[in-house]
Design an enzyme around this catalytic site. Structure first.
Site, PDB file in Angstrom:
ATOM      1  N   THR A  58      46.663 -20.108  30.028  1.00 14.94           N
ATOM      2  CA  THR A  58      47.572 -19.997  28.882  1.00 14.94           C
ATOM      3  C   THR A  58      47.469 -21.487  28.229  1.00 14.94           C
ATOM      4  OG1 THR A  58      48.727 -18.674  30.350  1.00 14.94           O
ATOM      5  CG2 THR A  58      50.108 -19.873  28.746  1.00 14.94           C
ATOM      6  N   TYR A 145      42.519 -19.158  42.816  1.00 14.87           N
ATOM      7  CA  TYR A 145      42.856 -18.438  41.564  1.00 14.87           C
ATOM      8  C   TYR A 145      42.120 -17.018  41.799  1.00 14.87           C
ATOM      9  CZ  TYR A 145      44.492 -17.130  37.078  1.00 14.87           C
ATOM     10  OH  TYR A 145      45.165 -16.820  35.849  1.00 14.87           O
ATOM     11  N   LYS A 173      46.817 -17.865  43.991  1.00 17.08           N
ATOM     12  CA  LYS A 173      47.530 -17.182  42.967  1.00 17.08           C
ATOM     13  C   LYS A 173      46.789 -15.762  42.840  1.00 17.08           C
ATOM     14  CE  LYS A 173      48.157 -17.278  37.929  1.00 17.08           C
ATOM     15  NZ  LYS A 173      47.800 -17.943  36.591  1.00 17.08           N
TER      16      LYS A 173
END
Length: 311
Positions: A58, A145, A173
């Protein structure tokens, strides 16, 4: 090193943070980092009680030079915010990532986000080696992740069963979008704190053991998303999924972070909607629904505040 989750060296700021915002990287009209907008966005997250994740997808982390990455992390650290700071570690060159971790270790970083190497698609043995080297190098707790849509490979369950015992392996995550995959990690890796990487799925994943959210939505709605996470983790999920799914649909109609940066520009949080090529705001249609989603979330949050005040 083998150690139970309760014995891992977690700061209070990290252990008590349920919402981490994958912060955007604002650019000016010339494509240079807009540090004034970066400060404004980071302060909004701290004011809402959210953790800050820098240089993730992001944040267009892989589109930034090393000097730009260094400048962003140093700048946010120098703001001396109350919010914990997590730094993403991602790429394909292990030594480069180890050097980056060693550099970040010298700064007041609270946590790291460790992704699988991009493009290479290593198996369980290669993944275990990659993550172990990074975990050994880190001087802060690490969140691993799983995002196969971007990395091209899932984080191996076999690897995670081993890695969960490392002193610096604090959390994961999970952003596969697959509930069964989340449940498998939950069952096989009890020493990991699991965070959803899918904003809209939190009401379901919270009941399955999720301890929080790493969010894109909270860039645009820091306080509302904080309330959404709190309600989800408390089990007060009635009506949350359809509302937030609508917001997520608007923010992911084209590649992230295009829509959220456009919305943040419309909100006045950042001064420009500039992205790094090959991403561009021109991907969005004129009738993109961002204003409608923004209005819906703001109305919901206002209603929540009124209801809370009446209690």
């Amino acid at each position: 090193m083998t150690v139970n989750q309760t014995e891992k060296n977690l700061s209070t700021k990290v252990s008590q943070t349920a919402l981490w915002t994958a912060l955007v990287t604002p650019f000016d009209q010339n494509g240079e980092i807009d540090f004034a907008s970066l400060s404004k966005a980071a302060i909004a997250q701290a004011d809402a009680g959210n953790g800050i994740l820098l240089l993730g997808s992001t944040g267009e982390g892989l589109a930034l030079s090393l000097s730009e990455q260094r400048a962003i992390v140093k700048h946010v650290c120098e703001l001396k915010l109350s919010a914990p700071i997590m730094v993403a570690v991602g790429g394909f060159n292990l030594q480069a990532q180890l050097d980056w971790v060693a550099e970040c270790n010298q700064l007041p970083i609270d946590a790291y986000l460790l992704g699988t190497p991009i493009y290479a698609k290593p198996g369980p043995v290669g993944q275990t080696h990659w993550f172990t080297q990074l975990l050994d190098a880190a001087k802060a707790p690490c969140m691993l992740y799983n995002v196969p849509s971007r990395s091209g490979v899932e984080v191996s369950l076999l690897s995670m069963k081993t890695l969960q015992h490392h002193q610096n392996c604090w959390a994961m995550k999970e952003a596969s979008g697959d509930l069964n995959k989340f449940l498998a990690y939950r069952a096989q890796c009890p020493e990991l704190a699991l965070f959803s990487g899918e904003d809209a799925m939190l009401p379901y994943l919270a009941s399955a053991g999720a301890q929080g959210l790493v969010s894109v939505c909270s860039n645009a709605w820091p306080q509302a998303t904080h309330r959404y996470v709190s309600l989800s983790l408390a089990g007060n999920t009635q009506g949350l999924f359809p509302l937030w799914q609508q917001a997520v649909d608007a923010l992911f109609q084209v590649a992230n972070p295009i829509p959220v940066k456009v919305l943040m520009y419309q909100q006045g949080i950042i001064a420009n909607q500039t992205l790094r090529a090959p991403l561009t705001h021109l991907e969005l249609a004129a009738n993109n629904g961002l204003a409608e989603a923004d209005n819906t979330i703001n109305q919901w949050f206002s209603a929540q505040n009124i209801a809370q005040a009446a209690v």
